[in-house]
Design an enzyme around this catalytic site. Structure first.
Site, short mmCIF file in Angstrom:
data_model
loop_
_atom_site.label_atom_id
_atom_site.label_comp_id
_atom_site.label_asym_id
_atom_site.label_seq_id
_atom_site.Cartn_x
_atom_site.Cartn_y
_atom_site.Cartn_z
N ARG A 95 36.62 8.69 27.39
CA ARG A 95 35.76 9.79 26.92
C ARG A 95 34.40 9.24 26.48
NH1 ARG A 95 37.11 14.02 21.95
NH2 ARG A 95 35.01 14.89 21.77
N ASN A 149 42.21 18.86 28.86
CA ASN A 149 40.88 19.21 29.38
C ASN A 149 40.57 18.46 30.66
OD1 ASN A 149 39.55 21.17 27.86
ND2 ASN A 149 39.31 19.75 26.14
N CYS A 171 43.10 27.40 25.68
CA CYS A 171 41.95 26.82 24.99
C CYS A 171 41.85 27.45 23.61
CB CYS A 171 40.69 27.11 25.78
SG CYS A 171 39.27 26.30 25.05
N HIS A 201 35.60 27.26 28.53
CA HIS A 201 34.35 26.71 27.96
C HIS A 201 33.12 27.40 28.57
CE1 HIS A 201 36.24 22.79 26.17
NE2 HIS A 201 36.79 23.90 25.74
N TYR A 254 30.11 26.51 23.79
CA TYR A 254 29.74 25.61 24.89
C TYR A 254 28.56 26.11 25.72
CZ TYR A 254 33.66 22.56 23.99
OH TYR A 254 34.50 21.65 23.40
C1 G6P Z 1 36.94 22.18 21.28
C2 G6P Z 1 37.40 22.45 22.67
C3 G6P Z 1 38.52 21.57 23.06
C4 G6P Z 1 38.19 20.13 22.80
C5 G6P Z 1 37.77 19.93 21.36
C6 G6P Z 1 37.23 18.54 21.14
O1 G6P Z 1 37.79 22.73 20.39
O2 G6P Z 1 37.76 23.77 22.87
O3 G6P Z 1 38.77 21.76 24.42
O4 G6P Z 1 39.30 19.33 23.07
O5 G6P Z 1 36.77 20.81 21.01
O6 G6P Z 1 37.28 18.25 19.79
P1 G6P Z 1 37.05 16.77 19.27
O7 G6P Z 1 37.33 16.81 17.82
O8 G6P Z 1 37.99 15.89 20.05
O9 G6P Z 1 35.62 16.45 19.60
#
Ligand code: G6P
Length: 440
Positions: A95, A149, A171, A201, A254
């Protein structure tokens, strides 16, 4: 004793305690007898910590739910009723690359949008399709509930390239939007209903209701006068009031990447220089969470989990499973096959839309044409997802190049190619389908 068997793949995730809490809270309606938490050997330490916490949680709650941990996916899947997937192929290091590499080229670096979203899909889809094959063999009647995701692209791939038909993509964004609107108005979230339509998103609230009365305009007014609606992982820059009034729909957090690209890019670059990528921030958060989880006196989900962007994900999953199991016929926004619900999107593609949830799965509520203000972007992202999914399955470099170039966050074919090649190399170990491809 009759009951349900659930298998969670990626069970060592820091989000799992929320899932366990969700099953505990619904035990009377949703008698989960076995919860199997499955992970890969690299995740075994985290799995052990989560498994021990989950056992303490069910014991404290006094529900007869057995928790199992396993590194053997097939053994775990045998006879499952529901399989949930919450995997991160390449873990947070991958990531971090998705977030950092595009920035070098002046492009948004994000885990589910733009180049990062493409590469997360290329890594994740083959693994999910492998899981689908195991489901066919070991638990052919199970429902697959995916929240890995990029959830929209993954659902697209499962629908197009697997034999699994009992599948739903989930989601937390719609839940978060509903809760955000409720907070904005100071009312209980149960009184708010939103007509959701679009893609994962990339979902819009087309109409918003309080106790059945339309309040869309009031909410949009509040939104532009500083009542932000965002998530922990996305910076809130406010919205231009004339734009939002023109759009006449509630954008999801998003959408900022698409409508506020240059401002967000600047913010990202500053954040990156100061504290690194979101992946690095999350690594630190995870470390803290796992230290908390290790405490043998902890018997409930800790509050700190709400610092993660994905809070309430698992809660959405538990409600969905509950509604399928009990044939509730309630309305929930999920990712499912379009089947004509949204005009202008292929019938066999995945969309995120309100559905009636029955024992036979989600039945999408027809939307018809999306408003012209939202239609173009949704269609473009759908093409991006469809081509990305094809690239992930075939390992076709040209398809990957096409997907990268048509993504609205990537400004040109030259930049697309530079990012593509650097990311292909950086993620090489997780992209076996592209090995030996001629790249130019
Ligand atoms: C949001 C999205 C998720 C994603 C998350 C990331 O809630 O809807 O799809 O996984 O953010 O959160 P993080 O704390 O890992 O940045």
């Amino acid at each position: 004793m009759p009951g349900i068997k659930i298998v969670t793949i990626g069970g060592g995730s820091s989000y799992t305690p929320e899932l366990v809490e969700g099953f505990i809270n619904r035990y009377k309606e949703l008698p989960v007898r076995e919860l199997w938490l499955v992970d890969i050997p690299e995740g075994s330490e985290k799995l052990a910590i989560i498994g021990a916490l989950a056992k303490r949680m069910v014991e404290k709650a006094g529900v007869p739910l057995e928790i199992y941990t396993s590194l053997d996916r097939r053994e775990a899947l045998t006879g499952a009723d529901f399989v949930t997937t919450q995997i991160r192929v390449g873990q947070l290091d991958a990531r971090a690359k998705d977030e950092a590499i595009p920035l070098k080229y002046g492009v948004i670096g994000q885990e589910t949008n733009g180049p990062g979203g493409l590469f997360k899909g290329l890594r994740t889809i083959p693994v999910i399709l492998d899981i689908c094959r195991d489901i066919e063999t070991y638990c052919p009647n199970a429902w697959l509930i995916n929240f890995s995701n990029p959830a929209g692209m993954v659902t697209e791939a499962v629908l197009r390239y697997s034999n699994i038909t009992k599948t739903v993509g989930l989601c937390n964004v719609p839940v978060g939007m509903r809760m955000g609107v409720a907070e904005m108005l100071g009312v209980d979230a149960d009184r708010i209903h939103i007509d959701f339509a679009g893609l994962n998103h990339m979902v819009y609230g087309l109409n918003i209701y309080l106790d059945g009365e339309t309040i869309t305009e009031d909410v949009l007014d509040k939104l532009v006068s500083g009542n932000g609606l965002t998530m922990k992982n996305i910076v809130d820059l406010g919205w231009d009031k004339d734009f939002i009034r023109g759009l006449a729909a509630l954008p999801c957090p998003y959408h900022r990447y698409y409508y506020q690209t240059s401002k967000l890019l600047e913010e990202e670059q500053e954040d990156f220089a100061e504290k690194g990528t979101r992946a690095q921030v999350v690594k630190q958060l995870e470390k803290e969470l796992f230290d908390i989880y290790k405490n043998p006196d902890l018997t409930v989900k800790p509050k700190q989990l709400e610092e993660r962007g994905g809070a309430y994900y698992s809660d959405a999953a538990c409600s969905l499973i509950n509604s399928i199991y009990n044939n509730k016929g309630d309305i929930q926004p999920v990712n499912t096959q379009n089947n004509g619900a949204i005009a202008g999107i292929p019938d066999d593609s995945a969309v995120e839309v309100n559905c009636v949830i029955t024992k036979d799965g989600p039945k999408p509520i027809a939307v018809g044409d999306l408003p012209v203000a939202t239609r173009g972007l949704v269609q473009q992202i759908k093409s991006f997802e469809q081509i990305s999914a094809e690239a992930a399955v075939t390992g076709d470099y040209q398809k990957a190049m096409l997907a990268m170039t048509i993504n609205p966050l990537v400004p040109s074919d030259t930049i697309a190619k530079n990012i593509l090649d650097e990311m292909m190399e950086a993620h090489r170990d997780y992209l076996p389908q592209f090995v030996n491809q001629v790249t130019s």
